[in-house]
Design a protein around this motif. Structure first.
Motif, PDB file in Angstrom:
ATOM      1  N   MET A   3       1.257  -1.128   0.159  1.00  0.00           N
ATOM      2  CA  MET A   3       0.070  -0.131  -0.398  1.00  0.00           C
ATOM      3  C   MET A   3       0.975   1.241  -0.344  1.00  0.00           C
ATOM      4  O   MET A   3       2.093   1.334   0.548  1.00  0.00           O
ATOM      5  N   SER A   4       0.520   2.108  -0.152  1.00  0.00           N
ATOM      6  CA  SER A   4       1.267   3.158  -0.557  1.00  0.00           C
ATOM      7  C   SER A   4       1.293   4.174   1.023  1.00  0.00           C
ATOM      8  O   SER A   4      -0.322   3.470   1.642  1.00  0.00           O
ATOM      9  N   SER A   5       1.501   5.512   1.039  1.00  0.00           N
ATOM     10  CA  SER A   5       1.548   5.952   2.187  1.00  0.00           C
ATOM     11  C   SER A   5       0.519   6.774   2.751  1.00  0.00           C
ATOM     12  O   SER A   5      -0.730   6.500   4.068  1.00  0.00           O
ATOM     13  N   THR A   6      -1.053   7.202   1.682  1.00  0.00           N
ATOM     14  CA  THR A   6      -1.777   7.551   1.308  1.00  0.00           C
ATOM     15  C   THR A   6      -3.332   6.690   1.507  1.00  0.00           C
ATOM     16  O   THR A   6      -4.250   6.273   2.565  1.00  0.00           O
ATOM     17  N   GLU A   7      -2.110   5.377   1.528  1.00  0.00           N
ATOM     18  CA  GLU A   7      -3.973   4.413   1.345  1.00  0.00           C
ATOM     19  C   GLU A   7      -3.126   3.799   2.894  1.00  0.00           C
ATOM     20  O   GLU A   7      -4.582   3.723   3.817  1.00  0.00           O
ATOM     21  N   ARG A   8      -2.585   3.462   3.449  1.00  0.00           N
ATOM     22  CA  ARG A   8      -1.723   3.129   5.284  1.00  0.00           C
ATOM     23  C   ARG A   8      -2.714   4.340   5.688  1.00  0.00           C
ATOM     24  O   ARG A   8      -3.592   3.409   6.440  1.00  0.00           O
TER      25      ARG A   8
END
Length: 101
Positions: A3-8
């Motif tokens: 996952m990307s940081s935003t998704e996390r």
């Protein structure tokens, strides 16, 4: 790929809200925005700011790094007294010791 940081971050916020019973409206009050803004941030159409991250972490009583690490770590960092209780729902800790072996 993970996952990307935003998704996390979005997943961590959603998991914390679920675990505590918070609503978008209650989180919006913490952030000083309206529910629509929280909805937009959760859907990914608007970005969470670093100030939002600090306020969310403080609200849940966790370190901002735990929040940014994702839902598992954020939920593990949440103290037991912040978790909502669901009547009739049993966890592994509720099971008799013999059953946990």
């Amino acid at each position: 790929m993970g996952m990307s940081s935003t998704e996390r971050l979005r997943a961590a916020v959603a998991a914390l809200m679920q675990l505590t019973g918070d609503t978008q409206a209650s989180l919006a009050a913490v952030l000083g925005v309206d529910q629509t803004q929280v909805s937009r941030r959760q859907s990914g159409t608007a970005a969470w700011s670093l100030d939002d991250c600090d306020a969310i972490a403080a609200h849940y009583g966790i370190d901002v790094l735990d929040l940014l690490a994702g839902p598992t770590r954020a939920c593990e960092a949440l103290s037991a007294d912040r978790r909502r209780t669901v009547p009739g729902r049993r966890t592994a800790a509720d099971a008799p010791k013999e059953a946990r072996r």
